[in-house]
Scaffold this motif. Sequence first.
Motif, PDB file in Angstrom:
ATOM      1  N   SER A 192       0.832  -1.209   0.000  1.00  0.00           N
ATOM      2  CA  SER A 192       0.000   0.000   0.000  1.00  0.00           C
ATOM      3  C   SER A 192       0.860   1.251   0.000  1.00  0.00           C
ATOM      4  N   GLY A 193       2.119   1.127  -0.467  1.00  0.00           N
ATOM      5  CA  GLY A 193       3.032   2.253  -0.483  1.00  0.00           C
ATOM      6  C   GLY A 193       2.762   3.227  -1.608  1.00  0.00           C
ATOM      7  N   PRO A 194       3.594   4.253  -1.747  1.00  0.00           N
ATOM      8  CA  PRO A 194       3.397   5.272  -2.782  1.00  0.00           C
ATOM      9  C   PRO A 194       3.443   4.717  -4.201  1.00  0.00           C
ATOM     10  N   TYR A 195       4.114   3.572  -4.375  1.00  0.00           N
ATOM     11  CA  TYR A 195       4.232   2.958  -5.697  1.00  0.00           C
ATOM     12  C   TYR A 195       3.717   1.528  -5.674  1.00  0.00           C
ATOM     13  N   ALA A 196       3.337   1.062  -6.850  1.00  0.00           N
ATOM     14  CA  ALA A 196       3.065  -0.355  -7.074  1.00  0.00           C
ATOM     15  C   ALA A 196       4.215  -0.917  -7.908  1.00  0.00           C
ATOM     16  N   LEU A 197       4.561  -2.171  -7.641  1.00  0.00           N
ATOM     17  CA  LEU A 197       5.623  -2.823  -8.405  1.00  0.00           C
ATOM     18  C   LEU A 197       5.022  -3.376  -9.696  1.00  0.00           C
ATOM     19  N   GLN A 198       5.350  -2.721 -10.813  1.00  0.00           N
ATOM     20  CA  GLN A 198       4.779  -3.115 -12.106  1.00  0.00           C
ATOM     21  C   GLN A 198       5.526  -4.290 -12.717  1.00  0.00           C
ATOM     22  N   ALA A 199       6.843  -4.319 -12.562  1.00  0.00           N
ATOM     23  CA  ALA A 199       7.653  -5.414 -13.109  1.00  0.00           C
ATOM     24  C   ALA A 199       8.926  -5.544 -12.288  1.00  0.00           C
ATOM     25  N   TYR A 200       9.442  -6.770 -12.232  1.00  0.00           N
ATOM     26  CA  TYR A 200      10.659  -7.017 -11.451  1.00  0.00           C
ATOM     27  C   TYR A 200      11.479  -8.114 -12.102  1.00  0.00           C
ATOM     28  N   GLU A 201      12.768  -7.827 -12.292  1.00  0.00           N
ATOM     29  CA  GLU A 201      13.723  -8.825 -12.751  1.00  0.00           C
ATOM     30  C   GLU A 201      14.831  -8.916 -11.716  1.00  0.00           C
ATOM     31  N   ASP A 202      14.942 -10.070 -11.089  1.00  0.00           N
ATOM     32  CA  ASP A 202      15.883 -10.259 -10.000  1.00  0.00           C
ATOM     33  C   ASP A 202      17.304  -9.886 -10.420  1.00  0.00           C
ATOM     34  N   GLY A 203      17.907  -8.974  -9.654  1.00  0.00           N
ATOM     35  CA  GLY A 203      19.272  -8.556  -9.920  1.00  0.00           C
ATOM     36  C   GLY A 203      19.431  -7.593 -11.071  1.00  0.00           C
ATOM     37  N   ASP A 204      18.328  -7.206 -11.708  1.00  0.00           N
ATOM     38  CA  ASP A 204      18.414  -6.320 -12.877  1.00  0.00           C
ATOM     39  C   ASP A 204      17.646  -5.021 -12.679  1.00  0.00           C
ATOM     40  N   ARG A 205      16.347  -5.116 -12.410  1.00  0.00           N
ATOM     41  CA  ARG A 205      15.569  -3.882 -12.284  1.00  0.00           C
ATOM     42  C   ARG A 205      14.248  -4.107 -11.561  1.00  0.00           C
ATOM     43  N   ALA A 206      13.717  -3.008 -11.016  1.00  0.00           N
ATOM     44  CA  ALA A 206      12.369  -2.965 -10.446  1.00  0.00           C
ATOM     45  C   ALA A 206      11.674  -1.751 -11.044  1.00  0.00           C
ATOM     46  N   GLU A 207      10.527  -1.961 -11.664  1.00  0.00           N
ATOM     47  CA  GLU A 207       9.788  -0.878 -12.302  1.00  0.00           C
ATOM     48  C   GLU A 207       8.598  -0.501 -11.420  1.00  0.00           C
ATOM     49  N   LEU A 208       8.609   0.746 -10.954  1.00  0.00           N
ATOM     50  CA  LEU A 208       7.592   1.243 -10.033  1.00  0.00           C
ATOM     51  C   LEU A 208       6.702   2.263 -10.731  1.00  0.00           C
ATOM     52  N   VAL A 209       5.405   2.159 -10.483  1.00  0.00           N
ATOM     53  CA  VAL A 209       4.448   3.150 -10.986  1.00  0.00           C
ATOM     54  C   VAL A 209       3.619   3.649  -9.810  1.00  0.00           C
TER      55      VAL A 209
END
Length: 525
Positions: A192-209
């Motif tokens: 319930s934070g300011p962002y939702a995790l749209q996509a995640y690749e372990d060790g590479d990136r986290a895409e927040l919206v």
Amino acid sequence: MFRRLLAPRALAATAAIALLAGCGLVSSGDPGDEKAIVVGTTSAPSTLDPAASWDGSWELFRNVYQTLVAFPSGAAEPEADAATCSFKDTANRVYHCELREDMKFSDGDTLDAKAVKYSIDRIRKIAVKGGPAGLLGSLDRVSADSDRDVTFHLKKPDATFPFVLATPAMSIVDPDDYPADKLRTDATVTGSGPYALQAYEDGDRAELVGNTHYKGFADRKNSAVTIRYFSSSSEMVAALKAKQIDATFRGLAAEDVVHLQGKDDSEGLQLVEGAGTEISYLVFNPKDPWAGKRSVRRAVAQVVDRGAIAHEVYKDTVEPLYSMVPKGLVGHTTDFFDDFGEPSAAKAAEILSKDGVTAPVPLTLWYTTDRYGSATEPEFAALKRQLEASKLFRVTLKSRPWKTYEQGYRKGEYPVFGRGWFPDFPDADNFIAPFVGKENAVSTPYLSPEITDRLLPQSRREDDRGTVVRQFERAQQIMTDDARLLPLWQGKQYIAASEEISGGERALDPSTIMMMWELHRKTSW
């Protein structure tokens, strides 16, 4: 234009940094900006489940999960986030929280008092070894009194409990998506934070919206953030200069900081510098036949030259540290320097001789290759040189990437190993309590009844933390005498960013976690 910003800081807060000024820059702060801000770090999460994490995974958690109370920019004490909270008794044993109205998770599910109770109870039920259950030692039970009211009943007085609830480990999770008795293992998050995790690749990136259901203290100044994970500082800085990322956070190596500080105005970069409470230290395994000897540990303490490591390896971007409680916090001491003085092979030899230990002592030192920055390897090479130069030790260095490294120390595989500590909250308690007791943050039992049964309970009865200096000083002296933990250095905080980015001066909370919602682009020059 290269611009270096120095960050003045309140005593217990880690990021009250002066605002950018000059050059006619106007910050839009428009969260409708569709272009994601890209932030680089060398600190990738080890897990996406708060019940498993007592480490740098919190950097992501702070942005996608929510806690009942938290630290807004510049705050030294927890303030309301998902709820308004306070002690309801004078003994600091009953802590009540009232949730904001109509709270929801990022998927639209209801966030109520039952979800809060569920989230805290599952941390204790799963009880990951070396995990955040260790933070809840004073908690007896949690009661959901109504849809919006939740009460924490403590076993004993604990004035630091609000600080514990402000840590990302205490994030509220959706009961529908997180099993009560085991960890969630898919690459998704329902928070319930300011962002939702749209996509995640372990060790590479986290895409927040942006999370459209969010209700809390954060005033999000951008619509999306992508966090990219790098294996080295040099790779991360190269990406910044190539405009592949907009800012860097954790993991800037000393040579890169020095390089950025010395550049002229043609780079188009800025460097935000602030005081920090991050510490680096060695852990000695008491079950090891050599590291388990107090005389061996104290001899190591007598030989190690912290000043040389700070200057030669870290180029003075860190400071030597002589107690587990860093400078800037109430209760800080310099016990290791007071007791051992300057490095001395002769004094170390005497310590070993009195205990009947014959030199050279074989020691294996372990470090992680990808958690604390690229200077870790040369730091341990320096430790090896210092110890072997004394003719008292024969040192073997070994290393692993963080995920397997963490598994190893939790299993007790390492005789001596390096760790960093990014504080859960800005209080001396958090540099002592996590490291003592049967279950602790380094998975190496350290039984010290005077600390756990007398000094810490005494200190937690007092809301005014300035009145418990004596207890913290005594605890640090005990830890110095035992030398089970050997503090090495205290870090500073640095954010390097494109000059198109504003908000870095407000983006660090008191536990050195980046609040991504403070970052935004400038609109004019």
